[in-house]
Write an enzyme that holds these catalytic residues in place. Sequence first.
Site, mmCIF file in Angstrom:
data_model
loop_
_atom_site.group_PDB
_atom_site.id
_atom_site.type_symbol
_atom_site.label_atom_id
_atom_site.label_comp_id
_atom_site.label_asym_id
_atom_site.label_seq_id
_atom_site.Cartn_x
_atom_site.Cartn_y
_atom_site.Cartn_z
ATOM 1 N N LYS A 13 0.836 -1.217 0.000
ATOM 2 C CA LYS A 13 0.000 0.000 0.000
ATOM 3 C C LYS A 13 0.870 1.266 0.000
ATOM 4 C CE LYS A 13 -2.113 -1.106 3.870
ATOM 5 N NZ LYS A 13 -1.401 -2.363 4.164
ATOM 6 N N ARG A 88 -10.097 0.364 8.220
ATOM 7 C CA ARG A 88 -9.541 -0.955 8.528
ATOM 8 C C ARG A 88 -10.551 -1.830 9.244
ATOM 9 N NH1 ARG A 88 -3.776 0.078 8.606
ATOM 10 N NH2 ARG A 88 -2.685 -1.837 9.068
ATOM 11 N N ARG A 122 11.569 -5.507 5.198
ATOM 12 C CA ARG A 122 11.419 -4.071 4.911
ATOM 13 C C ARG A 122 12.391 -3.235 5.742
ATOM 14 N NH1 ARG A 122 5.633 -1.729 5.372
ATOM 15 N NH2 ARG A 122 5.737 -2.870 7.319
ATOM 16 N N ARG A 152 11.132 -1.113 11.195
ATOM 17 C CA ARG A 152 10.009 -0.654 12.012
ATOM 18 C C ARG A 152 9.842 -1.548 13.237
ATOM 19 N NH1 ARG A 152 4.808 0.423 8.260
ATOM 20 N NH2 ARG A 152 3.796 -0.886 9.806
ATOM 21 N N ARG A 163 -0.721 -8.820 13.367
ATOM 22 C CA ARG A 163 -1.204 -7.856 12.346
ATOM 23 C C ARG A 163 -1.957 -8.594 11.240
ATOM 24 N NH1 ARG A 163 4.233 -4.957 10.939
ATOM 25 N NH2 ARG A 163 3.020 -3.961 9.287
HETATM 26 P P1 AP5 Z 1 4.822 -1.557 1.821
HETATM 27 O O1 AP5 Z 1 4.484 -0.752 0.620
HETATM 28 O O2 AP5 Z 1 5.545 -0.876 2.929
HETATM 29 O O3 AP5 Z 1 3.522 -2.324 2.349
HETATM 30 P P2 AP5 Z 1 2.258 -1.800 3.148
HETATM 31 O O4 AP5 Z 1 1.067 -2.472 2.594
HETATM 32 O O5 AP5 Z 1 2.243 -0.306 3.203
HETATM 33 O O6 AP5 Z 1 2.605 -2.457 4.545
HETATM 34 P P3 AP5 Z 1 2.501 -1.918 6.027
HETATM 35 O O7 AP5 Z 1 3.181 -2.954 6.856
HETATM 36 O O8 AP5 Z 1 3.000 -0.498 6.154
HETATM 37 O O9 AP5 Z 1 0.988 -1.966 6.260
HETATM 38 P P4 AP5 Z 1 0.267 -1.982 7.572
HETATM 39 O O10 AP5 Z 1 -1.127 -1.885 7.115
HETATM 40 O O11 AP5 Z 1 0.578 -3.094 8.484
HETATM 41 O O12 AP5 Z 1 0.888 -0.706 8.336
HETATM 42 P P5 AP5 Z 1 0.299 0.694 8.766
HETATM 43 O O13 AP5 Z 1 1.429 1.627 8.832
HETATM 44 O O14 AP5 Z 1 -0.907 1.057 7.977
HETATM 45 O O15 AP5 Z 1 5.684 -2.815 1.339
HETATM 46 C C1 AP5 Z 1 6.140 -3.804 2.244
HETATM 47 C C2 AP5 Z 1 7.491 -4.345 1.766
HETATM 48 O O16 AP5 Z 1 7.308 -5.022 0.524
HETATM 49 C C3 AP5 Z 1 8.569 -3.268 1.500
HETATM 50 O O17 AP5 Z 1 9.807 -3.804 1.843
HETATM 51 C C4 AP5 Z 1 8.477 -3.022 -0.009
HETATM 52 O O18 AP5 Z 1 9.704 -2.579 -0.524
HETATM 53 C C5 AP5 Z 1 8.084 -4.403 -0.513
HETATM 54 N N1 AP5 Z 1 7.231 -4.370 -1.711
HETATM 55 C C6 AP5 Z 1 6.190 -3.511 -1.962
HETATM 56 N N2 AP5 Z 1 5.618 -3.796 -3.141
HETATM 57 C C7 AP5 Z 1 6.289 -4.878 -3.651
HETATM 58 C C8 AP5 Z 1 6.164 -5.652 -4.837
HETATM 59 N N3 AP5 Z 1 5.225 -5.390 -5.760
HETATM 60 N N4 AP5 Z 1 7.028 -6.695 -5.018
HETATM 61 C C9 AP5 Z 1 7.978 -6.981 -4.097
HETATM 62 N N5 AP5 Z 1 8.160 -6.273 -2.945
HETATM 63 C C10 AP5 Z 1 7.319 -5.243 -2.730
HETATM 64 O O19 AP5 Z 1 -0.249 0.350 10.238
HETATM 65 C C11 AP5 Z 1 0.635 0.049 11.301
HETATM 66 C C12 AP5 Z 1 -0.168 -0.099 12.575
HETATM 67 O O20 AP5 Z 1 -0.810 1.159 12.911
HETATM 68 C C13 AP5 Z 1 -1.319 -1.129 12.529
HETATM 69 O O21 AP5 Z 1 -0.879 -2.435 12.816
HETATM 70 C C14 AP5 Z 1 -2.260 -0.568 13.608
HETATM 71 O O22 AP5 Z 1 -1.820 -0.908 14.908
HETATM 72 C C15 AP5 Z 1 -2.115 0.947 13.440
HETATM 73 N N6 AP5 Z 1 -3.120 1.492 12.495
HETATM 74 C C16 AP5 Z 1 -2.876 2.114 11.306
HETATM 75 N N7 AP5 Z 1 -4.019 2.465 10.709
HETATM 76 C C17 AP5 Z 1 -5.012 2.062 11.533
HETATM 77 C C18 AP5 Z 1 -6.431 2.118 11.440
HETATM 78 N N8 AP5 Z 1 -7.071 2.653 10.385
HETATM 79 N N9 AP5 Z 1 -7.149 1.587 12.468
HETATM 80 C C19 AP5 Z 1 -6.541 1.045 13.551
HETATM 81 N N10 AP5 Z 1 -5.215 0.954 13.695
HETATM 82 C C20 AP5 Z 1 -4.444 1.463 12.680
#
Ligand code: AP5
Length: 207
Positions: A13, A88, A122, A152, A163
């Site tokens: 994402k 989410r 990552r 992270r 997660r």
């Molecule tokens: P990346 O693009 O970083 O993936 P992502 O989907 O953004 O993954 P996240 O881990 O950031 O998502 P998340 O939803 O857990 O975290 P968030 O910050 O929202 O890519 C991942 C890796 O793959 C990288 O190394 C990249 O280089 C690689 N990659 C990407 N595309 C690729 C491809 N096509 N091929 C190969 N490799 C690739 O949330 C974190 C925490 O915050 C949650 O757990 C929760 O506690 C809290 N939180 C956030 N939002 C909410 C909400 N709305 N409600 C409640 N809690 C929330």
Amino acid sequence: MKIILLGAPGAGKGTQAALIREKYDIPHISTGDILRANIREGTPLGIKAKAIIDAGNLVPDEIVIGIVKDRLAKDDCKSGWLLDGFPRTVAQADGLSEFAECDAAVDISVPFEILSDRISGRRMCACGESYHVSTLNGATTCSKCGGKLYQRADDNEETVKNRLNAYKTQTAPLIDYYAKLNKLITIDGNKSVDEVFKAVCLELEAK
Ligand code: AP5
């Protein structure tokens, strides 16, 4: 364009959001980034969120709905926005629908067995750039700004399990939610970053 990015942790994402923001010139709003900024700054929200995020659980709905409502009220969101990691839960989607309507919800779909490797490999830079160890060739600094790369706090094996579990039970139902509203776009995220981006753009422009 008003876009929601769905997809499990590690689906790509954040990677796609950076490309979409640049191409369509819309603000990228990541609730994860906002929460992590609060943790860094030691705000009351950050102190509360840290324990929840470190455990791999979801921050309460009313908190994140409030964050997004305030952010979408800003001037730069008048003509479009890109929500990454929100909504989410069904309660968050219902909450969003009270103050904003999306044009499309893009689900980046990646098999679960690939997600753990993506997340544990990552590496991040404080500038927001994200890398995977498999493409870094041992580099420890950001190729864009020279900053030191770090992992992270919630990218460890135990937290990742929680997660992914939170995704399955609380976030995956949003796929049906947006399909019923005829807003869902499903993209195969198990392809190169460029291929995924091309597919996203094609689908968005056809919507
Ligand atoms: P990346 O693009 O970083 O993936 P992502 O989907 O953004 O993954 P996240 O881990 O950031 O998502 P998340 O939803 O857990 O975290 P968030 O910050 O929202 O890519 C991942 C890796 O793959 C990288 O190394 C990249 O280089 C690689 N990659 C990407 N595309 C690729 C491809 N096509 N091929 C190969 N490799 C690739 O949330 C974190 C925490 O915050 C949650 O757990 C929760 O506690 C809290 N939180 C956030 N939002 C909410 C909400 N709305 N409600 C409640 N809690 C929330």
